[in-house]
Design an enzyme around this catalytic site. Structure first.
Site, short mmCIF file in Angstrom:
data_model
loop_
_atom_site.label_atom_id
_atom_site.label_comp_id
_atom_site.label_asym_id
_atom_site.label_seq_id
_atom_site.Cartn_x
_atom_site.Cartn_y
_atom_site.Cartn_z
N HIS A 280 0.57 -1.56 -0.10
CA HIS A 280 -0.03 0.15 0.12
C HIS A 280 0.81 1.40 0.47
O HIS A 280 2.04 1.66 0.78
CB HIS A 280 -1.19 -0.27 1.29
CG HIS A 280 -1.80 1.19 1.05
ND1 HIS A 280 -2.12 2.69 1.24
CD2 HIS A 280 -3.23 0.68 1.03
CE1 HIS A 280 -2.80 2.94 1.13
NE2 HIS A 280 -3.82 2.48 1.17
N ASP A 321 -7.03 -5.83 1.86
CA ASP A 321 -7.32 -6.05 1.28
C ASP A 321 -7.47 -7.68 1.34
O ASP A 321 -8.42 -8.71 1.36
CB ASP A 321 -7.32 -5.94 -0.65
CG ASP A 321 -7.89 -4.65 -0.48
OD1 ASP A 321 -8.74 -4.21 -0.10
OD2 ASP A 321 -6.74 -3.53 -1.07
#
Length: 381
Positions: A280, A321
């Protein structure tokens, strides 16, 4: 991909260590642990070079604005949440710590800077629980709710409570006096998942100025109803680069079940596709939301193998996720559980952003840099 030591990065940037660390925390410079000394970090050379060139000369205003909307400099002020040093904070509270005990209702109270939301006091009228039901319920409110302009923050918080429970009734039907994570667990008939669901809802409630939060703020800035702002956020969340990224994780797991984790990852990378399960931009040392959830449920074997192989091959840790998809598999939740969790939790954040934007009194209306055909001019002039 080449990497620089802190000393090399500082020489290239001609800046102080604090500025280097701030650029890392804001996602402008990617960093990783030094394999030779885990106590030190290495910095992505291309990112450092880009920033060095940017600071070398004065940029045009339009260039600054164009770069700001791509993980760049902050574009508006907000007191709701921020990411600093790899940690996520809600109004100054460390979210990973807050999630140990808080509920989504308490998180909404914190984000809204006011009283905890009160349920409407009646059971859900929705027979189905789905994103479609949430879209329909919100759309039904938009046509009858009052515009947000000219109303006090207290009145808006009362309406925000009703809007949040409109979403909750569609996604987690149940008695109005039951906490939302318990309603969700009961609706899925998975009481053993309740604590993990509670933690996930808290950790997902807001994430600074992400795409869906910005969409909600744009809608609210025009004076639209709070329900319209949440509807905008929900529509944006469904994109595969945002809340829909869990589907990429599911696809990777399916490939790994037939090819093995290593081959599935290699094939995905060889095809030029990104691995939505890893990394990320705002968390160079690992997504704190994923880390805060991972220790609270056992990873299914396929996910455990994918994590181990992927982190070694990609060089990035798994993100939220991945963890949401793994949690759905571990507790045998519905396949769409990750997007349901995201939608319910993030509704609280969208409402916080909408109310903050309304309070600012500013319309969000940027200008476009025209790149089309040369405009025709009157040749007689």
């Amino acid at each position: 991909m080449s990497w620089l030591t802190a000393e090399e990065a500082l020489r290239a940037l001609k800046t102080k260590p604090q500025t280097l660390y701030a650029n890392v925390s804001r996602g402008r410079i990617r960093a990783k642990a030094d394999p030779a000394d885990p106590r030190r970090s290495l910095y992505q050379a291309a990112d450092v070079q880009r920033l060095a060139e940017r600071h070398a000369g004065r940029r045009k205003t339009e260039t600054v604005a164009a770069e700001a909307i791509r993980w760049g400099d902050p574009v508006l002020s907000s007191a709701i949440s921020t990411i600093i040093g790899g940690r996520l904070f809600y109004r100054g509270k460390d979210t990973a710590v807050f999630a140990e005990v808080a509920t989504l209702e308490q998180t909404a109270a914190l984000l809204w800077n006011g009283a905890e939301p009160l349920s409407p006091g009646s059971e859900t009228r929705h027979a189905s629980r789905s994103l479609q039901a949430a879209f329909l319920a919100l759309a039904g409110r938009v046509t009858s709710d009052l515009p947000s302009l000219g109303r006090s923050q207290a009145a808006l918080r009362r309406e925000a409570s009703r809007v949040l429970y409109t979403v909750a009734d569609a996604l987690a039907p149940g008695p109005s006096d039951v906490p939302l994570h318990l309603r969700l667990a009961a609706s899925w008939q998975r009481p053993d998942a309740a604590d993990c669901l509670r933690r996930a809802l808290v950790l997902l409630a807001d994430h600074e100025l992400n795409a869906s939060a910005f969409a909600a703020r744009v809608t609210a800035s025009a004076g639209a109803a709070l329900s319209a702002a949440v509807l905008s956020g929900l529509a944006t969340l469904t994109g595969p680069l945002h809340g829909g990224a869990w589907q990429g994780v599911d696809a990777l797991i399916e490939n790994a079940s037939t090819l093995g984790a290593a081959q599935a990852i290699r094939r995905t990378l060889a095809q030029g596709n990104r691995l939505s399960a890893f990394g990320h931009p705002l968390y160079p040392d690992g997504d704190i939301r994923a880390l805060a959830l991972l220790s609270h449920f056992p990873l299914p074997p396929q996910f455990d193998e994918l994590r181990r192989v992927g982190e070694e091959v990609v060089g990035e840790k798994v993100n939220v996720d991945f963890v949401l998809a793994a949690m759905a598999a571990a507790f045998d939740l519905p396949r769409e559980a990750p997007i349901i969790l995201f939608s319910l939790a993030r509704s609280a954040g969208w409402l916080a952003h909408a109310m903050e934007q309304i309070d600012s009194g500013e319309l969000i209306r940027p200008r476009a840099r025209y790149t089309g055909p040369t405009p025709e001019t009157d040749s007689r002039a």
